[in-house]
Enzyme design. Sequence first.
Site, mmCIF file in Angstrom:
data_model
loop_
_atom_site.group_PDB
_atom_site.id
_atom_site.type_symbol
_atom_site.label_atom_id
_atom_site.label_comp_id
_atom_site.label_asym_id
_atom_site.label_seq_id
_atom_site.Cartn_x
_atom_site.Cartn_y
_atom_site.Cartn_z
ATOM 1 N N ARG A 78 41.561 46.305 36.243
ATOM 2 C CA ARG A 78 40.269 45.822 36.744
ATOM 3 C C ARG A 78 39.142 46.818 36.455
ATOM 4 N NH1 ARG A 78 43.409 47.210 41.091
ATOM 5 N NH2 ARG A 78 42.669 48.881 42.451
ATOM 6 N N TYR A 79 39.506 48.041 36.084
ATOM 7 C CA TYR A 79 38.500 49.068 35.806
ATOM 8 C C TYR A 79 38.254 49.263 34.314
ATOM 9 C CZ TYR A 79 39.330 50.331 40.694
ATOM 10 O OH TYR A 79 39.452 50.299 42.048
ATOM 11 N N THR A 80 39.274 49.045 33.501
ATOM 12 C CA THR A 80 39.127 49.324 32.069
ATOM 13 C C THR A 80 38.597 48.109 31.330
ATOM 14 O OG1 THR A 80 41.411 48.671 31.601
ATOM 15 C CG2 THR A 80 41.012 50.976 32.127
#
Length: 750
Positions: free
Chosen positions: A126-128
């Site tokens: 969800r961050y990359t």
Amino acid sequence: MSEIVTFNDQGEETRPLASYAEQAYLDYSMYVILDRALPHIGDGLKPVQRRIIYAMSQLGLKATAKHKKSARTVGDVIGKFHPHGDSAAYEAMVLMAQPFSYRYPLVDGQGNWGSTDDPKSFAAMRYTESKLSNYSEVLLSEVTQGTVSWKPNFDATLEEPELLPARVPNVLLNGTTGIAVGMATDVPPHNLREIVFASVHMIDNPQSTTDDLMAFIKGPDFPTEAEIITSPSDLKEVYENGRGSLRTRAKWHQEDGDIIVSALPFQTSGAKILEQIASQMRAKKLPMIDDLRDESDHENPIRLVISPRSNRVDVTAVMDHLFATTDLERTHRVNLNIIGIDGSPRVMSLPRVLREWTDFRIGVTRRRISHRLDGVQRRLHLLEGLLIAFLNLDEVITVIRNSERAKLELISIFSLTEIQADYILETKLRQLARLEELKIRAEQKTLDAEKHELTQLLDSDRLLTELVKAELESLAQEFGDERRSPLVERSVAQAFSERDLISVDPITVVLSKHGWIRSAKGHDLDPKTLSYKAGDTFLASAKGRSNQSVFFLDSTGRFYVLASHSLPSARGQGEPITGRLNPPSGAHFCDVVMGTNSQQILLGSDAGYGFVTSLETLSTKNRSGKAVISIPTGGQILSVKFILDKTSLIAAASSTGRLLLFPVGELPFLSKGKGIKIINIPASRVIKREEYVVDYAIVRQGSSLLVHSGKRYLHMKNKDLTSYVGERGRRGHKLPRGFQKVDRLETDDL
């Protein structure tokens, strides 16, 4: 034995549990082998990797697009093509994005995608963000050009490619690892230019051997710059057999006295290496290293600093030890177990891998050209009908306006095909008005030329292979780069032995008559002044260094070896030697010796026999010792004498006062045995102990011989000794009156 199949009352088939379990396990095994763990030779990908790449292309995440959240890709992958856990799909995606894991990454990532120290330290999906790399185009660019077969996805709602039409041998470029059921694969990465040129050579010479291909492919090419130290002959064996191993070693250099490690072996953690070295330092196994630092940063991704304790430290020997005991040198398995064109997994040699891939590539290219030819012919057919419509535009419009069955009338009036009639009817009127005959004929001319060229390619194997070669060479120019992993032949790394790590200090080893041993620092010790147990006293001592071995001689002619640094301190009374060694029953220790391995010594018995040997020949790890000198019947072993130079004389004195001197060179060098006669004493007199050798001495040029008899001694200089010099094995001459009972011999250089 045939399988028993029965049916129950409801008509359902029943089978024995053993048969069902066997078949279920075989089905599972084949699934793991073919659909999970092993790469296909065509595109070099496992199914999950192939599905990730294809799903990203379907999302429009090409190299020219913007990055999108990785969770978006993973969701599409597991929802449309790969019904497995999201973490498994994401980890496979991360691996393809890590430049330290893939030689030519397929995914371009933004964010935290892990590090060499911890490849699994990547951030959550969800961050990359991610998109496809430029290199991925060599796998995807032809996927819609009729080059591959398609199959339904897991729920038959979509189609996915069975393979990607790779334009380069990706199976060798990025390599892969995998564990299936009963088999595994370990394919190392290689350099694109080398592989492409070898593939071109294979196309021209389908019977190429490993030697032929290794003229182009020097060896694997890992993402790191560590050295490949496996010899070319060993690499050839690996490539011929399709399995084996190779070794890589870190690169280092010296800078201001420090050791700088600038490149690590593939899939090696710098933090782990520093911990391995620090562990040895805490265990006092690396006294020559003073400090460790990790100075890696953005400009220097790998920079490990090892500081020696002083500039006298042999840094080459230190690094040799570290290569042998840490991950600074690693062994990589090679197992070219790949699914072939026929769909069967097998271990392939390098020539077979390239031969099968070039066949695959030629087949893909043929399918691409056939697909394009079909498209050209279809377009020419439509243009032919369109030209008829343009030339008869008014009549065509009238037919379309007035006829209820316009399609059939067009076909009948103008001899059109159904496809041409449909195309004319689907064309908007305003487009027909703008059509120009010259444009149609120009497009026809262009397509006719392309059709001729495509037909020639399909009709000529030579032209087709030339096209494949040209495309490969253009890819080498576009994506090729220099080799990263240099190939350097190195000798096998040797770790420090326990003795190498010991400080070199002068010591004196003391042996008592009852067989107790101890070690004292320095050479200025008088062992006779030490305290001994009740009834015990001094027997022998030896001077040496703390990193040397100690040799003990027993009364049977056997030698035993102990490490001097392991002996107890002389501050106490020592310990019994029998606690460490196993001498024969009834034997007792009679001498102790220390020196360098090349040091030559005289071994002799009082029966008058002996030989020359070296300390190196006495070495043994056996607690029961090593039989070196055989003692004649009635004889006894005498103490060891050091031979300091080859010009010395051997002096032998008998119990009846006879003395003989002769050159050391007359005595042979033996590793073991009885030896030969030094001085002639009749065997019967030795057995009855009527006469025997009292002592031997080594007299160097310019030295004097001291003959002890009771409290008196005879000081014999060079001119005095001349009359006693004779041939080896003689009886010798009588000593002067008063020295007929010799106690021992000494030289004044001791």
